[in-house]
Scaffold this active site. Structure first.
Site, PDB file in Angstrom:
ATOM      1  N   CYS A  79      -0.986  -0.460 -11.028  1.00 36.80           N
ATOM      2  CA  CYS A  79      -0.269  -0.069 -12.247  1.00 36.80           C
ATOM      3  C   CYS A  79       0.291   1.335 -12.088  1.00 36.80           C
ATOM      4  O   CYS A  79       1.405   1.622 -12.532  1.00 36.80           O
ATOM      5  CB  CYS A  79      -1.192  -0.090 -13.459  1.00 36.80           C
ATOM      6  N   CYS A  86      -5.997   1.108 -12.929  1.00 36.30           N
ATOM      7  CA  CYS A  86      -5.510   0.126 -11.950  1.00 36.30           C
ATOM      8  C   CYS A  86      -4.493   0.764 -11.001  1.00 36.30           C
ATOM      9  O   CYS A  86      -3.447   1.233 -11.436  1.00 36.30           O
ATOM     10  CB  CYS A  86      -4.947  -1.049 -12.735  1.00 36.30           C
TER      11      CYS A  86
END
Ligand SMILES: *[C@@H]1O[C@H](CO)[C@@H](O)[C@H](O)[C@H]1NC(C)=O
Length: 152
Positions: free
Chosen positions: A55, A52
């Site tokens: 992230c 991600c």
């Protein structure tokens, strides 16, 4: 002078290892076996996945925040949803990264900006008090949520 460079490199590596051991407190990894540690005391926990991008953007800031955690009297944790999929069900994580503030088993989703100063003031100035806790019926340690997590 290649020899000098190698020596320098070795010293540098040892120095880094030393910093790692004696340096800042790091992010506590949590998984399906030990996540219940967060029910004790005060935590900020991030749910993330290695793929991600948002992230990854958070990663460094989260580590810096973890470095401040002893001074704040909290622990900073992280859950990799790819290795602990049951936990993303239990905590009803639908977006990544998701950050929770946990105090004495009460969960609140952190929706502020994702930077170290905002995380710090959220804890230090107890801004979490203005956020509604996740209702107990869907609290992650309830029986219902244990059933939900078994589907993941
Ligand atoms: C949970 O387990 C992981 C993997 O074994 C470990 O790295 C981590 O420190 C543990 N966390 C706690 C809170 O004990």
């Amino acid at each position: 002078m290649a020899c000098g460079k190698v020596t320098f490199l070795i010293i540098f590596v040892i120095f880094c290892a030393f910093l790692n051991v004696n340096g800042q407190k790091s992010v506590v990894e949590l998984n399906e076996g030990n996540w219940s540690e967060i029910l004790k005391g005060e935590w900020m926990v991030e749910f993330y996945a290695p793929w991600c991008p948002a992230c990854k953007a958070l990663d460094q800031k989260w580590k810096e925040f973890a470095g401040l955690s002893p001074g704040l009297g909290i622990k900073v944790g992280a859950v990799d949803v790819t290795t602990s999929p049951g936990l993303s069900g239990r905590f009803m994580v639908t977006a990544l990264p998701t950050i929770f503030h946990v105090i004495n088993g009460e969960f609140r989703q952190y929706k502020g900006s994702r930077d170290k100063d905002s995380f710090t003031s959220f804890v230090e100035e107890k801004k979490w008090e203005q956020v509604d806790a996740v209702p107990s019926w869907k609290s992650p340690n309830s029986v219902q949520m244990s059933i939900v997590s078994s589907f993941f």
